[in-house]
Enzyme design. Structure first.
Site, PDB file in Angstrom:
ATOM      1  N   SER A  65       0.832  -1.194   0.000  1.00 37.47           N
ATOM      2  CA  SER A  65       0.000   0.000   0.000  1.00 37.47           C
ATOM      3  C   SER A  65       0.877   1.259   0.000  1.00 37.47           C
ATOM      4  O   SER A  65       1.681   1.447  -0.898  1.00 37.47           O
ATOM      5  CB  SER A  65      -0.959  -0.039   1.187  1.00 37.47           C
ATOM      6  OG  SER A  65      -1.923   0.988   1.120  1.00 37.47           O
ATOM      7  N   ASP A  96      -9.653  -2.740  -6.709  1.00 37.13           N
ATOM      8  CA  ASP A  96      -9.163  -2.098  -5.490  1.00 37.13           C
ATOM      9  C   ASP A  96      -9.643  -0.647  -5.457  1.00 37.13           C
ATOM     10  O   ASP A  96      -9.237   0.164  -6.298  1.00 37.13           O
ATOM     11  CB  ASP A  96      -7.637  -2.164  -5.483  1.00 37.13           C
ATOM     12  CG  ASP A  96      -7.006  -1.557  -4.231  1.00 37.13           C
ATOM     13  OD1 ASP A  96      -7.751  -0.982  -3.405  1.00 37.13           O
ATOM     14  OD2 ASP A  96      -5.771  -1.657  -4.088  1.00 37.13           O
ATOM     15  N   HIS A 154      -8.028  -4.480  -1.799  1.00 31.85           N
ATOM     16  CA  HIS A 154      -6.816  -3.815  -1.315  1.00 31.85           C
ATOM     17  C   HIS A 154      -6.178  -4.654  -0.223  1.00 31.85           C
ATOM     18  O   HIS A 154      -6.742  -4.820   0.865  1.00 31.85           O
ATOM     19  CB  HIS A 154      -7.175  -2.417  -0.780  1.00 31.85           C
ATOM     20  CG  HIS A 154      -5.983  -1.586  -0.438  1.00 31.85           C
ATOM     21  ND1 HIS A 154      -5.144  -1.061  -1.393  1.00 31.85           N
ATOM     22  CD2 HIS A 154      -5.482  -1.179   0.766  1.00 31.85           C
ATOM     23  CE1 HIS A 154      -4.185  -0.370  -0.807  1.00 31.85           C
ATOM     24  NE2 HIS A 154      -4.368  -0.434   0.503  1.00 31.85           N
TER      25      HIS A 154
END
Length: 401
Positions: free
Chosen positions: A210, A336, A365
């Site tokens: 991320s 996502d 995600h």
């Protein structure tokens, strides 16, 4: 098929479901229809994007998971659901860390959590034991389940891991009124230099998740080939921050993710309020209800940007992808909400022989759940394990690209 199964079961079993065999027929019909839909529309092979044929062949041979059909958990394949459930469903392997605090040039400190793997039978010599630097997400630390799983996978291969916790996140005190952001790579540069100096003979690579992946990409775009890292793995990075923020500000996504993450950001700095309020209007920062508002009042100001848009422009890894100078594997799901599929820089990736994108149709995600009850290994974990092992044990076959 449904009719034949229903007739067979009704002839063999005394049916009481819904009072007749009609209910059983409906359930069977729905089950068959759902299975057909799942196999035709949900379970798919990922899209592998790479302009370098040698890199592609390397991945196909030593990281075959990127060419295999990904079967998302059949009862929670949708992106938002996968994103929400992973922290609660997946197990948390036990990991014993050794903590180290290192000083920075500006007088601050960074917390590193080491998993030395001194019991490694594959690499008993610590000086040459392969090392993986792990970068967690926006408010993540070494205690996140996805980090623990990466360490567990590395442990089975005999590797050492070190987790880079962003300033002020992992329980240590802020010594200066500065935290972190996705665009500023100074702390990451200091950590990479520190780890490399400690183990100069050890093969060394990094993996970011991320925001950690965004930070790592921005670092690689800045340094090119001038880095001690052999390669990198990136998971669920937000490629274009403007698109990510726009997606997260849609009503449902704001309710499910944006507001919660904003409160996490506020919580992460609230215990450092005494030192931060010397430079910031903390009351105003604490009133933020979106990530954009938080970044406008806090992050962009801290790092000297004229506006939050200037910060987002600088933080977007898509702008620096052409300059990446070492092999990088990037895994994203096109569903996502943190990194929308249309914002993934497919064409830019094709212009850099060092970059390979793996794009799944589902996974959310940092989700990538698979199996009926996905407690342990996820698709992301398998990609991580195979790619890290491929780099450390067969990397010479791509380093001449």
């Amino acid at each position: 098929l449904t009719r034949e199964l229903s007739l067979y079961l009704e002839s063999q079993v005394r049916v009481g479901f819904f009072g007749s065999g009609v209910g059983l027929s409906l359930v069977l019909g729905f089950g068959v229809a759902y299975a057909c839909y799942y196999l035709n529309s949900i379970a798919k092979k990922p899209q592998l994007v790479a302009s370098n044929d040698r890199f592609c062949r390397f991945l196909e041979e030593y990281c075959p998971v990127v060419t295999e059909t990904y079967y998302p958990t059949i009862w929670c394949w949708e992106g938002r659901v996968q994103t929400l459930l992973r922290p609660f469903i997946t197990s948390r392997p036990q990991v014993q860390y050794r903590n180290e605090l290192i000083k920075t040039a500006d007088g601050g400190q960074i917390s590193l959590d080491w998993f030395d793997n001194n019991d490694s039978s594959y690499y008993p010599d610590a000086s040459t034991r392969p090392t993986v630097l792990l970068l967690p997400g926006l408010t993540g630390t070494s205690r996140e389940s996805y980090i623990l799983h990466m360490i567990h996978q590395s442990e089975t291969l005999g590797y050492r891991c070190v987790v880079f916790n962003n300033r002020g996140i992992a329980g240590e005190q802020l010594l200066t009124p500065r935290t972190y952001c996705a665009a500023n790579t100074e702390d990451l540069e200091a950590v990479i230099h520190h780890v490399h100096i400690l183990h100069p003979s050890a093969p060394f690579m990094a993996a970011g998740v991320s925001m950690g992946g965004m930070l790592l990409l921005n670092y690689l775009g800045k340094t090119g080939r001038d880095t001690p890292l052999m390669a990198a793995a990136i998971f669920s990075a937000g490629w274009n921050v403007f698109e990510s923020i726009e997606s997260l500000e849609k009503p449902l996504n704001w309710l499910l993710f944006n507001y919660y993450l904003t409160t996490c950001l506020q919580s992460s700095i609230s215990r450092h309020r005494q030192i931060l309020e010397k430079l910031f209007d903390m009351d105003l920062v604490m009133k933020a209800r979106t990530i954009r508002e938080f970044d406008k009042q806090f992050t962009s100001v801290m790092f000297g940007y004229r506006s939050v848009d200037d910060y987002y422009e600088d933080a977007s890894p898509c702008r620096k992808l052409k300059s990446v100078g070492i092999p990088v594997l990037c895994l994203n799901s096109v569903d996502d909400v943190f990194s929308p599929g249309h914002a993934i820089p497919v064409e830019t990736a094709k212009q850099n022989a060092n970059v390979a994108l793996v794009l799944t149709s589902c996974g959310g995600h940092i989700g990538f759940l698979e199996g009926i009850w996905p407690r342990k290994c996820t698709y992301m974990d398998r990609v991580f394990k195979q790619f890290v092992q491929a780099v450390f044990e067969h990397g010479n076959k791509i380093f001449s690209m």
